[in-house]
Design a protein around this motif. Structure first.
Motif, PDB file in Angstrom:
ATOM      1  N   VAL A  14       0.898  -1.109  -0.052  1.00  0.00           N
ATOM      2  CA  VAL A  14       0.095  -0.130  -0.249  1.00  0.00           C
ATOM      3  C   VAL A  14       0.903   1.212  -0.060  1.00  0.00           C
ATOM      4  O   VAL A  14       1.576   1.534   0.864  1.00  0.00           O
ATOM      5  CB  VAL A  14      -1.048  -0.007   1.330  1.00  0.00           C
ATOM      6  CG1 VAL A  14      -1.584   1.295   1.185  1.00  0.00           C
ATOM      7  CG2 VAL A  14      -1.777  -1.307   1.383  1.00  0.00           C
ATOM      8  N   LEU A  15       0.686   2.057  -0.975  1.00  0.00           N
ATOM      9  CA  LEU A  15       1.379   3.454  -1.288  1.00  0.00           C
ATOM     10  C   LEU A  15       0.459   4.347  -1.056  1.00  0.00           C
ATOM     11  O   LEU A  15      -0.424   4.578  -2.203  1.00  0.00           O
ATOM     12  CB  LEU A  15       2.215   3.416  -2.542  1.00  0.00           C
ATOM     13  CG  LEU A  15       2.922   4.712  -2.703  1.00  0.00           C
ATOM     14  CD1 LEU A  15       4.005   4.905  -1.845  1.00  0.00           C
ATOM     15  CD2 LEU A  15       3.665   4.715  -4.178  1.00  0.00           C
ATOM     16  N   GLN A  23      -2.832   3.358   7.512  1.00  0.00           N
ATOM     17  CA  GLN A  23      -3.079   2.644   8.658  1.00  0.00           C
ATOM     18  C   GLN A  23      -4.630   1.798   8.421  1.00  0.00           C
ATOM     19  O   GLN A  23      -4.684   0.571   8.715  1.00  0.00           O
ATOM     20  CB  GLN A  23      -3.067   3.496   9.630  1.00  0.00           C
ATOM     21  CG  GLN A  23      -3.201   2.645  11.042  1.00  0.00           C
ATOM     22  CD  GLN A  23      -3.322   3.533  12.303  1.00  0.00           C
ATOM     23  OE1 GLN A  23      -3.168   4.661  12.249  1.00  0.00           O
ATOM     24  NE2 GLN A  23      -2.926   3.045  13.486  1.00  0.00           N
ATOM     25  N   ALA A  24      -5.480   2.636   7.954  1.00  0.00           N
ATOM     26  CA  ALA A  24      -6.793   2.069   7.831  1.00  0.00           C
ATOM     27  C   ALA A  24      -6.859   0.876   6.655  1.00  0.00           C
ATOM     28  O   ALA A  24      -7.431  -0.039   6.846  1.00  0.00           O
ATOM     29  CB  ALA A  24      -7.879   3.022   7.454  1.00  0.00           C
ATOM     30  N   LEU A  25      -6.068   1.117   5.680  1.00  0.00           N
ATOM     31  CA  LEU A  25      -6.228   0.015   4.522  1.00  0.00           C
ATOM     32  C   LEU A  25      -5.167  -1.080   5.044  1.00  0.00           C
ATOM     33  O   LEU A  25      -5.737  -2.347   4.948  1.00  0.00           O
ATOM     34  CB  LEU A  25      -5.317   0.599   3.315  1.00  0.00           C
ATOM     35  CG  LEU A  25      -6.110   1.531   2.640  1.00  0.00           C
ATOM     36  CD1 LEU A  25      -5.293   2.211   1.582  1.00  0.00           C
ATOM     37  CD2 LEU A  25      -7.572   1.001   2.025  1.00  0.00           C
ATOM     38  N   CYS A  26      -4.111  -1.128   5.944  1.00  0.00           N
ATOM     39  CA  CYS A  26      -3.372  -2.199   6.353  1.00  0.00           C
ATOM     40  C   CYS A  26      -4.334  -2.897   7.171  1.00  0.00           C
ATOM     41  O   CYS A  26      -4.453  -4.100   7.231  1.00  0.00           O
ATOM     42  CB  CYS A  26      -2.210  -1.734   6.931  1.00  0.00           C
ATOM     43  SG  CYS A  26      -0.963  -1.230   5.855  1.00  0.00           S
ATOM     44  N   PHE A  27      -5.140  -2.200   8.343  1.00  0.00           N
ATOM     45  CA  PHE A  27      -5.750  -2.780   9.385  1.00  0.00           C
ATOM     46  C   PHE A  27      -7.146  -3.562   8.583  1.00  0.00           C
ATOM     47  O   PHE A  27      -7.212  -4.788   8.701  1.00  0.00           O
ATOM     48  CB  PHE A  27      -6.600  -1.777  10.086  1.00  0.00           C
ATOM     49  CG  PHE A  27      -7.410  -2.248  11.300  1.00  0.00           C
ATOM     50  CD1 PHE A  27      -6.966  -3.096  12.074  1.00  0.00           C
ATOM     51  CD2 PHE A  27      -8.663  -2.145  10.826  1.00  0.00           C
ATOM     52  CE1 PHE A  27      -7.839  -3.625  13.152  1.00  0.00           C
ATOM     53  CE2 PHE A  27      -9.863  -2.863  11.880  1.00  0.00           C
ATOM     54  CZ  PHE A  27      -9.091  -3.462  13.105  1.00  0.00           C
ATOM     55  N   SER A  28      -7.837  -2.776   7.672  1.00  0.00           N
ATOM     56  CA  SER A  28      -8.965  -3.557   6.953  1.00  0.00           C
ATOM     57  C   SER A  28      -8.431  -4.714   6.251  1.00  0.00           C
ATOM     58  O   SER A  28      -9.264  -6.056   6.219  1.00  0.00           O
ATOM     59  CB  SER A  28      -9.721  -2.462   6.199  1.00  0.00           C
ATOM     60  OG  SER A  28      -9.061  -2.104   5.394  1.00  0.00           O
ATOM     61  N   VAL A  36      -0.072  -7.442   4.345  1.00  0.00           N
ATOM     62  CA  VAL A  36       0.002  -5.876   3.859  1.00  0.00           C
ATOM     63  C   VAL A  36       1.213  -5.186   4.454  1.00  0.00           C
ATOM     64  O   VAL A  36       1.516  -5.285   5.467  1.00  0.00           O
ATOM     65  CB  VAL A  36      -1.318  -5.135   4.436  1.00  0.00           C
ATOM     66  CG1 VAL A  36      -1.244  -3.846   3.604  1.00  0.00           C
ATOM     67  CG2 VAL A  36      -2.596  -5.671   4.107  1.00  0.00           C
ATOM     68  N   GLU A  37       1.838  -4.442   3.720  1.00  0.00           N
ATOM     69  CA  GLU A  37       2.811  -3.695   3.819  1.00  0.00           C
ATOM     70  C   GLU A  37       2.843  -2.279   3.558  1.00  0.00           C
ATOM     71  O   GLU A  37       2.713  -1.954   2.269  1.00  0.00           O
ATOM     72  CB  GLU A  37       4.484  -4.098   3.053  1.00  0.00           C
ATOM     73  CG  GLU A  37       4.513  -5.469   3.480  1.00  0.00           C
ATOM     74  CD  GLU A  37       5.875  -5.997   2.632  1.00  0.00           C
ATOM     75  OE1 GLU A  37       6.835  -5.204   2.672  1.00  0.00           O
ATOM     76  OE2 GLU A  37       5.776  -7.156   2.157  1.00  0.00           O
ATOM     77  N   PRO A  38       2.775  -1.361   4.417  1.00  0.00           N
ATOM     78  CA  PRO A  38       2.538   0.079   4.135  1.00  0.00           C
ATOM     79  C   PRO A  38       3.917   0.981   3.697  1.00  0.00           C
ATOM     80  O   PRO A  38       4.839   0.726   3.949  1.00  0.00           O
ATOM     81  CB  PRO A  38       2.064   0.719   5.548  1.00  0.00           C
ATOM     82  CG  PRO A  38       2.895  -0.073   6.305  1.00  0.00           C
ATOM     83  CD  PRO A  38       2.948  -1.364   5.687  1.00  0.00           C
ATOM     84  N   PHE A  39       3.500   2.035   2.755  1.00  0.00           N
ATOM     85  CA  PHE A  39       4.639   2.721   2.364  1.00  0.00           C
ATOM     86  C   PHE A  39       4.130   4.327   2.302  1.00  0.00           C
ATOM     87  O   PHE A  39       3.245   4.367   1.621  1.00  0.00           O
ATOM     88  CB  PHE A  39       5.258   2.331   0.960  1.00  0.00           C
ATOM     89  CG  PHE A  39       6.031   0.846   1.026  1.00  0.00           C
ATOM     90  CD1 PHE A  39       7.390   0.733   1.556  1.00  0.00           C
ATOM     91  CD2 PHE A  39       5.179  -0.176   1.069  1.00  0.00           C
ATOM     92  CE1 PHE A  39       7.883  -0.390   1.676  1.00  0.00           C
ATOM     93  CE2 PHE A  39       5.678  -1.460   1.032  1.00  0.00           C
ATOM     94  CZ  PHE A  39       7.157  -1.519   1.471  1.00  0.00           C
TER      95      PHE A  39
END
Length: 137
Positions: A14-15, A23-28, A36-39
């Motif tokens: 997720v970029l 944070q919301a996308l990673c959680f859901s 999921v890995e956030p950037f």
């Protein structure tokens, strides 16, 4: 009796420049069973893409910090089998055309209901459905 090997959760990057959105996308998506890995920046995102093992990317188009089409091209270069989704607020016609041309699912913000998880599932199956509500029309 032998057991089947465990199935690996699809790996999604997720970029997005907005930390709360990441944070919301990673959680859901984590609740949906995705890894999921956030950037928050393009450079670290591209470096991770090049390391491999990615099934899908979600790119939050927010120029100039994050330009969606070049990031989509970087993902496509990293692997033809990577599902690519892009989110954008009020996407302009040229962004819509670029997404269609590049086989990218475009989801308009604000993210409502199940539009993103449904688009991700369809993209992972290799389907870009431009007619589904909430997607690029």
């Amino acid at each position: 009796m032998s057991q089947a090997p465990p199935v690996r959760a699809p790996r999604v990057l997720v970029l997005d420049q907005d930390a709360a959105v990441r944070q919301a996308l990673c959680f859901s998506l984590g609740l949906e069973g995705y890894g999921v890995e956030p950037f928050g920046d393009a450079e670290s995102f591209v470096n991770r893409l090049q390391a491999g093992g990615v099934d899908a990317v979600i790119i939050g188009h927010a120029p100039p910090a994050i330009a969606g089409p070049p990031m989509a091209k970087a993902a496509r270069y990293a692997g033809d089998d990577i599902a690519i989704l892009m989110t954008a607020t009020h996407p302009a016609a040229d962004l819509r055309r670029a997404a269609r041309r590049d086989g990218v699912s475009l989801i308009e913000k604000p993210l409502m209901g199940d539009a993103l998880p449904q688009a991700l599932e369809a993209a992972l199956r290799g389907v870009v459905d431009a007619q589904r509500p909430g997607l690029d029309r």
